[in-house]
Enzyme design. Sequence first.
Site, short mmCIF file in Angstrom:
data_model
loop_
_atom_site.label_atom_id
_atom_site.label_comp_id
_atom_site.label_asym_id
_atom_site.label_seq_id
_atom_site.Cartn_x
_atom_site.Cartn_y
_atom_site.Cartn_z
N THR A 1 35.93 -25.29 85.98
CA THR A 1 35.71 -26.40 85.06
C THR A 1 35.37 -25.95 83.65
O THR A 1 35.27 -26.77 82.76
CB THR A 1 34.59 -27.32 85.58
OG1 THR A 1 33.41 -26.52 85.69
CG2 THR A 1 34.94 -27.91 86.92
N LYS A 2 35.16 -24.65 83.44
CA LYS A 2 34.83 -24.22 82.09
C LYS A 2 35.92 -23.33 81.49
O LYS A 2 35.68 -22.55 80.59
CB LYS A 2 33.49 -23.48 82.09
CG LYS A 2 32.35 -24.44 82.40
CD LYS A 2 31.00 -23.78 82.33
CE LYS A 2 29.92 -24.81 82.64
NZ LYS A 2 28.63 -24.17 82.85
N ASN A 3 37.11 -23.48 82.00
CA ASN A 3 38.21 -22.65 81.55
C ASN A 3 38.99 -23.38 80.45
O ASN A 3 39.57 -24.43 80.67
CB ASN A 3 39.09 -22.36 82.77
CG ASN A 3 40.32 -21.58 82.42
OD1 ASN A 3 41.04 -21.91 81.49
ND2 ASN A 3 40.58 -20.54 83.20
#
Lengths: 313, 335
Positions: free
Chosen positions: B118-120
């Site tokens: 989710t933080k890519n």
Amino acid sequence: MGELEIVKHVKYILTVEKKKDDFESVVMEHLRLNGAYWGLTTLDILQKLDTVDVNEVVSWIMECQHESGGFGGNIGHDPHVLYTLSAIQVLALFDKIDVLDIDKVADYISSLQNEDGSFSGDIWGEIDTRFSYIAICSLALLHRLDKINVEKAVEYIVSCKNLDGGFGCTPGGESHAGQIFCCVGALAITGSLHHIDKDLLGWWLCERQVKSGGLNGRPEKLPDVCYSWWVLSSLIMIDRVHWIDKGKLVNFILDCQDKENGGISDRPNDAVDVFHTYFGIAGLSLLEYRGLKPIDPAYALPVDVVNRIFLRK
Amino acid sequence: MNQKVEFEVEEEEEERSRIPISERPEWADVRPLPQDDGPNPVVPIAYSDEFSETMDFFRAVYLADERSARALELTQEAIFLNSGNYTVWQFRRLILEALSVDLREELEFIDQIAKNNTKNYQIWHHRRWVAEKLGSNVASNELQFTGEIFSQDAKNYHAWSHRQWVLQTLGGWDDELAYCDELLQNDIFNNSAWNQRYFVVTKSPRLGGLEVTRDSEVAYAIKAILTKPENESPWRYLRGLYKNDVNSIANDPRVASVCVDVLTNEKECAHALNMVLDLLCNHYQPSIELKNAIDALSDNSDLELAKKVCSVLQLVDPMRANYWEWRKTTVPARD
Ligand SMILES: [Zn+2]
């Protein structure tokens, strides 16, 4: 806590990416230029850059350059401003910016400015104030800020300012210390700090210090060593760094060291990585920790490197 | 920069039984191209076999600019191995365009991979590219997708950024204020939700702007403050509603009154004291209640009210003692 383990951190940086087959190497492959910037700048702050073979680094960097003038994160990767700035910064560390075809690199960066003054990261068009900073910082280091519309670039950054005094990634985006560093840095480099309400932003930034002494990047988030850089550098640029408790922050960073094998982690007792090692040591440099070269808060390069670029002309 | 490298290992969903690419008939005609690490690499990297092989084949199709179905398949394998590799994503977009692939399927592919990453940055950027091409009929799908991310991580910066982009580009404003309320009910400290609330109140074409909504929003903020006075977000929201104009803030009797209420129960609340300080510095005439509340905090009766507040703040918030000391110097002289 105790002392900064300078010798161990140097050793950690020099060996970190030689480790075979680990997951970190795999995910780092496409951003080795960022990794090189973090590692080599750390070595320079620790006054140990002379342990590196300049020619090897420079020839590798030049192989990461794309025909468009931009740099990829590694050989054979597509160009992006993220890696282009790292390439320029690493070359600056070694006083080798003159190996570049400066106008070609500058033309690549300036081609990414949009109508509204914002910057895309590459031809695919993602927009973010991080890219505004990167473009402005890169072009300033190349003495080519005249290639972009600085006024519009500043206007866009100001449009991302929030009522808490901070900045987000796009207009309306939540204030975040990383984005604030980018926006304040870009405004500092372009001589536009008057657009900032320094007292209001300074208050928001100093509220980021939590009981442990560490800094977080947004309200109610955990402290993290990398924010030592983003919050601190911003506070220094707006001349409000005395509003936090510096001693407690130094202790927090020292607490995040791996005292056996070197390296610094995001929080005490977590696994170390090169990214947080760089931000921890750069943060300590901003806090004037003894034995470290001073680092420039806007260009994120040692002060002597920045002076060499701007005072020589 | 902020390109935080996420080291969290993608959880391998299940052990896949993988046939090496070199043993697959459809790849027999391609010669894999090993990574060129340059002469005497600065930071030599050894990769796992599967990763090396996949990337060697990727390099071969990438350099041949082969925009084919098998190349699309290969980018998927490469992305599963390292979803941060932006070159692979970019090449994938070129293939998607060339083959006119149904992009709704692409959204499903992203769903698969996004939940564990989710933080890519690359995944979010790719998602936006796909959603933009699909247009306004995926607006609700995209809002729902970010909602699923928020149920795991309610402050995910990328997801918020995506959501704001969806609202502004594809629409879907109708329930957004209610959605902010829902998130704040779950966690009143969620600064991202407060920021989104401000975004909606100022930008939603449905609500008529800040002038129209200010009154009810002030009431909303005050209610939140009374629940958790130590929460900095609603205090800042309250100031934001008045665009930080202390005069307008002082003219709203509800503000001074919430400060009194808070200080009566929690006399060391820095946010309430700070608000009082702002009011006093702006020549606000304090009520008897407010005066009494401050007098109760400190027995140093020699100091004028505003300076007394600063002294108290220095004691209750020692980490920022220098800030409060500076505030003391900005207190206007008594007239
Ligand atoms: Zn971090």
